[in-house]
Design a protein around this motif. Structure first.
Motif, PDB file in Angstrom:
ATOM      1  N   VAL A  62     -50.143  57.738 -44.405  1.00 39.30           N
ATOM      2  CA  VAL A  62     -49.780  58.881 -43.581  1.00 39.30           C
ATOM      3  C   VAL A  62     -48.670  58.446 -42.626  1.00 39.30           C
ATOM      4  N   LEU A  63     -47.529  59.162 -42.666  1.00 44.22           N
ATOM      5  CA  LEU A  63     -46.386  58.808 -41.839  1.00 44.22           C
ATOM      6  C   LEU A  63     -45.975  59.977 -40.966  1.00 44.22           C
ATOM      7  N   MET A  64     -45.450  59.680 -39.793  1.00 45.20           N
ATOM      8  CA  MET A  64     -44.854  60.657 -38.898  1.00 45.20           C
ATOM      9  C   MET A  64     -43.531  60.084 -38.400  1.00 45.20           C
ATOM     10  N   ARG A  65     -42.538  60.947 -38.254  1.00 46.07           N
ATOM     11  CA  ARG A  65     -41.226  60.477 -37.835  1.00 46.07           C
ATOM     12  C   ARG A  65     -40.588  61.470 -36.866  1.00 46.07           C
ATOM     13  N   GLN A  66     -39.876  60.901 -35.881  1.00 47.30           N
ATOM     14  CA  GLN A  66     -39.082  61.737 -34.986  1.00 47.30           C
ATOM     15  C   GLN A  66     -37.779  61.022 -34.645  1.00 47.30           C
ATOM     16  N   ASP A  67     -36.665  61.686 -34.936  1.00 42.61           N
ATOM     17  CA  ASP A  67     -35.358  61.140 -34.576  1.00 42.61           C
ATOM     18  C   ASP A  67     -35.116  61.287 -33.077  1.00 42.61           C
ATOM     19  N   TYR A  68     -34.290  60.409 -32.530  1.00 41.79           N
ATOM     20  CA  TYR A  68     -33.909  60.541 -31.131  1.00 41.79           C
ATOM     21  C   TYR A  68     -32.485  60.030 -30.942  1.00 41.79           C
ATOM     22  N   GLU A  69     -31.904  60.384 -29.824  1.00 41.14           N
ATOM     23  CA  GLU A  69     -30.536  59.965 -29.508  1.00 41.14           C
ATOM     24  C   GLU A  69     -30.397  59.894 -27.991  1.00 41.14           C
ATOM     25  N   ASP A  70     -29.793  58.827 -27.494  1.00 37.04           N
ATOM     26  CA  ASP A  70     -29.457  58.761 -26.080  1.00 37.04           C
ATOM     27  C   ASP A  70     -28.000  58.312 -25.964  1.00 37.04           C
ATOM     28  N   GLU A  71     -27.583  57.952 -24.798  1.00 36.61           N
ATOM     29  CA  GLU A  71     -26.168  57.659 -24.583  1.00 36.61           C
ATOM     30  C   GLU A  71     -25.723  56.363 -25.249  1.00 36.61           C
ATOM     31  N   ASN A  72     -26.663  55.511 -25.622  1.00 30.83           N
ATOM     32  CA  ASN A  72     -26.303  54.225 -26.213  1.00 30.83           C
ATOM     33  C   ASN A  72     -26.742  54.075 -27.666  1.00 30.83           C
ATOM     34  N   PHE A  73     -27.806  54.756 -28.060  1.00 29.28           N
ATOM     35  CA  PHE A  73     -28.393  54.501 -29.365  1.00 29.28           C
ATOM     36  C   PHE A  73     -28.722  55.797 -30.093  1.00 29.28           C
ATOM     37  N   THR A  74     -28.724  55.718 -31.434  1.00 27.88           N
ATOM     38  CA  THR A  74     -29.371  56.729 -32.270  1.00 27.88           C
ATOM     39  C   THR A  74     -30.460  56.021 -33.056  1.00 27.88           C
ATOM     40  N   GLY A  75     -31.570  56.688 -33.267  1.00 24.87           N
ATOM     41  CA  GLY A  75     -32.652  56.040 -33.984  1.00 24.87           C
ATOM     42  C   GLY A  75     -33.797  56.974 -34.243  1.00 24.87           C
ATOM     43  N   PHE A  76     -34.941  56.420 -34.652  1.00 21.49           N
ATOM     44  CA  PHE A  76     -36.133  57.232 -34.859  1.00 21.49           C
ATOM     45  C   PHE A  76     -37.383  56.387 -34.678  1.00 21.49           C
ATOM     46  N   VAL A  77     -38.431  57.050 -34.262  1.00 26.22           N
ATOM     47  CA  VAL A  77     -39.758  56.447 -34.173  1.00 26.22           C
ATOM     48  C   VAL A  77     -40.523  56.817 -35.437  1.00 26.22           C
ATOM     49  N   LEU A  78     -41.157  55.842 -36.029  1.00 19.18           N
ATOM     50  CA  LEU A  78     -41.931  56.043 -37.254  1.00 19.18           C
ATOM     51  C   LEU A  78     -43.351  55.545 -37.001  1.00 19.18           C
ATOM     52  N   VAL A  79     -44.321  56.352 -37.346  1.00 21.55           N
ATOM     53  CA  VAL A  79     -45.732  55.996 -37.183  1.00 21.55           C
ATOM     54  C   VAL A  79     -46.418  56.172 -38.530  1.00 21.55           C
ATOM     55  N   PHE A  80     -47.190  55.172 -38.955  1.00 21.93           N
ATOM     56  CA  PHE A  80     -47.859  55.314 -40.250  1.00 21.93           C
ATOM     57  C   PHE A  80     -49.139  54.486 -40.266  1.00 21.93           C
ATOM     58  N   THR A  81     -50.014  54.855 -41.183  1.00 21.59           N
ATOM     59  CA  THR A  81     -51.271  54.137 -41.360  1.00 21.59           C
ATOM     60  C   THR A  81     -51.229  53.348 -42.658  1.00 21.59           C
ATOM     61  N   LEU A  82     -52.008  52.277 -42.696  1.00 23.26           N
ATOM     62  CA  LEU A  82     -52.182  51.498 -43.906  1.00 23.26           C
ATOM     63  C   LEU A  82     -53.495  51.902 -44.570  1.00 23.26           C
ATOM     64  N   GLU A  83     -53.779  51.277 -45.713  1.00 19.75           N
ATOM     65  CA  GLU A  83     -54.949  51.679 -46.478  1.00 19.75           C
ATOM     66  C   GLU A  83     -56.250  51.445 -45.723  1.00 19.75           C
ATOM     67  N   ASP A  84     -56.258  50.459 -44.804  1.00 17.77           N
ATOM     68  CA  ASP A  84     -57.474  50.193 -44.046  1.00 17.77           C
ATOM     69  C   ASP A  84     -57.500  50.952 -42.725  1.00 17.77           C
ATOM     70  N   ASP A  85     -56.614  51.954 -42.591  1.00 18.68           N
ATOM     71  CA  ASP A  85     -56.516  52.802 -41.400  1.00 18.68           C
ATOM     72  C   ASP A  85     -55.928  52.096 -40.190  1.00 18.68           C
ATOM     73  N   SER A  86     -55.317  50.922 -40.395  1.00 19.18           N
ATOM     74  CA  SER A  86     -54.565  50.309 -39.310  1.00 19.18           C
ATOM     75  C   SER A  86     -53.354  51.176 -39.002  1.00 19.18           C
ATOM     76  N   LEU A  87     -52.974  51.211 -37.747  1.00 21.72           N
ATOM     77  CA  LEU A  87     -51.864  52.043 -37.302  1.00 21.72           C
ATOM     78  C   LEU A  87     -50.671  51.155 -36.967  1.00 21.72           C
ATOM     79  N   VAL A  88     -49.500  51.513 -37.447  1.00 21.77           N
ATOM     80  CA  VAL A  88     -48.281  50.750 -37.210  1.00 21.77           C
ATOM     81  C   VAL A  88     -47.234  51.663 -36.591  1.00 21.77           C
ATOM     82  N   LEU A  89     -46.540  51.193 -35.559  1.00 25.61           N
ATOM     83  CA  LEU A  89     -45.456  51.928 -34.913  1.00 25.61           C
ATOM     84  C   LEU A  89     -44.154  51.163 -35.112  1.00 25.61           C
ATOM     85  N   VAL A  90     -43.115  51.881 -35.504  1.00 29.51           N
ATOM     86  CA  VAL A  90     -41.807  51.295 -35.757  1.00 29.51           C
ATOM     87  C   VAL A  90     -40.762  52.050 -34.951  1.00 29.51           C
ATOM     88  N   ASP A  91     -39.831  51.315 -34.349  1.00 24.36           N
ATOM     89  CA  ASP A  91     -38.711  51.916 -33.626  1.00 24.36           C
ATOM     90  C   ASP A  91     -37.434  51.355 -34.238  1.00 24.36           C
TER      91      ASP A  91
END
Length: 454
Positions: A120-149
């Motif tokens: 299960v993944l969730m994503r949201q793009d963002y932008e500020d004065e210095n960077f463009t990017g997105f936050v990504l959140v997802f679960t693994l098969e054992d229901d561990s939660l991982v956050l990526v920027d």
């Protein structure tokens, strides 16, 4: 809390509560197309992922993982912070996940989840004065939660988003994959392929010591019909500490009488060639697996157990991986640990495959059967041997000065270990110089060698 890398300097960025703003309108996305360039693999026994060849992996002091490429940076919450969806692995994980899930709930984020490759993944793009990017959140098969920027100061999100998603989908976190308190891993990934892959995984997880050797590899053995059928394998190879694996196909001949299809090890025979001691592991026609340790010639000289398996499928082959170390037995069926360090008698012996058939259609077929001898290990002692002359360095990395060489066929004691920015392990030798793991052969109790900071 995330961090970013700016001009090579770690800069703390307060985004713990900013996540709520970033996830105000969560977006979904389709299946990611395959990307070229994910040629490197990082693994530390808990977390594994693929990343581009031009990236470098670093771990911060608070367990954040960074994949730094020339155009963009990916920061990932590492094993020390990744927690279980329900309970969390520690106080930091619990606090982070509870707050994060509250934010998702408040922003209506649950409706914007999408499942890719069972995650299960969730994503949201963002932008500020210095960077463009997105936050990504997802679960693994054992229901561990991982956050990526993922973010960049030089290119747009569109130019690296697919690659970052490929990195994320390659993440595997083994919450049960590290040996603790005497338990071996609950599941294995490389249980049904080449013996080298299976042994590498077991060594990486600390399930077996390093530095052993293959005893034999047999492609096929086959029995059918009524009777007690047995064929010996590597009859002259007598070993105590071993890993044995094989694919068994069992066709039941008579459901009303006791039938088995099994792999045997630690076989000891008498002067007439009859097996008087053996370790027997396999399938029962009731849809269960069993082990039987016949440790003596007497009628009561045995230990064993029978383990039920839900909805056992007799129409497909099943993969066994058996670890017999000293006086304990661990058995994996299709990668799942069903027997964990059961007590057995410590002895050396040879190998075989057997069928106990009671009906005319009884069949037992073994394929891809192999045995690997694990080395006898002195606790805390690790050594490396060079097959050809290799460079030694004053520190754990190729940027450190040369410090002579370790000559071919020379063995040196290891006193420390470290991991460089590319994910390579380096061994510190007794003379306090370093060699890289992939140019030497390590043997002994190397997993517990202390980490050394140069």
């Amino acid at each position: 809390m995330f961090q970013i890398i700016e001009k090579g300097i770690l800069v703390r960025r307060q985004t713990f509560f900013v996540i709520g703003l970033l996830l105000g309108a969560l977006t979904t996305f389709g299946m990611v197309s395959a990307q070229d360039g994910l040629t490197e693999t990082y693994s530390d026994g808990e977390i594994t992922f693929r990343y581009p060849a031009d990236g470098e992996v670093e771990i911060s002091e608070n367990d954040l993982i960074y994949i730094d490429t020339p155009d963009y940076t990916v920061s990932m919450l590492g094993p020390g912070i990744v927690g279980n969806f329900e309970s969390g692995s520690d106080d930091r994980a619990t606090l982070l996940i509870d707050n994060f899930l509250d934010i998702i709930e408040a922003e209506g984020g649950k409706s914007s989840t999408v499942e890719l490759d069972g995650r299960v993944l969730m994503r949201q793009d963002y932008e500020d004065e210095n960077f463009t990017g997105f936050v990504l959140v997802f679960t693994l098969e054992d229901d561990s939660l991982v956050l990526v920027d993922a973010f960049s100061a030089v290119v747009s999100v569109d130019e690296y988003a697919d690659t970052v998603l490929e990195i994320a989908l390659s993440v595997e976190f083994d919450s049960d994959g590290v040996k603790t308190d005497g338990e071996l891993p609950a599941t294995l990934k490389d249980y049904d392929g080449d013996w080298q892959d299976a042994i590498s995984e077991l060594e990486d997880l600390g399930a077996i010591p390093t530095g052993g050797s293959l005893v034999f590899l047999e492609n096929r053995a086959f029995f059918s019909g009524r009777g007690d059928w047995f064929t010996g394998l590597a009859r002259r190879a007598s070993n105590t500490d071993i890993v044995m694996a094989g694919e068994l196909t069992f066709n039941v001949g008579d459901a009303n009488e006791f039938e088995t299809c099994s792999l045997l090890s630690r076989i000891v025979t008498d002067n007439e060639g009859q097996a008087i001691r053996f370790l027997d592991v396999g399938i029962v026609n009731e849809g269960s697996i069993f082990y039987l340790d016949r440790y003596g010639a007497g009628s009561d000289d045995y230990e064993g157990s029978q383990i039920d398996v839900d909805d056992f499928d007799f129409t497909s082959p099943h993969h066994f991986l058996i670890i017999a170390l000293d006086d304990t037995l661990t058995v994996y069926l299709d990668g799942e640990r069903l027997i964990n360090q059961a007590p057995i008698a410590e002895r050396a012996g040879s190998y075989g495959v057997a069928l106990r058939g009671r009906g005319p259609n009884a069949l037992c077929e073994g394929r891809n059967m192999w045995v690997y001898e694990a080395p006898s290990v002195e606790a805390g002692v690790c050594e490396v041997t060079a097959s050809s002359s290799v460079n030694k360095r004053t520190g754990p990395g190729t940027s450190y000065a040369l410090a002579g060489s370790l000559s071919a066929a020379t063995t040196a004691e290891v006193i420390g270990q470290s991991t460089d920015t590319s994910g390579f392990t380096w061994w510190q030798l007794a003379d306090e110089n370093w060699v890289r793991d992939d140019v030497v052969s390590a043997q002994g109790d190397c997993r517990d060698i202390p980490v050394t900071t140069p």
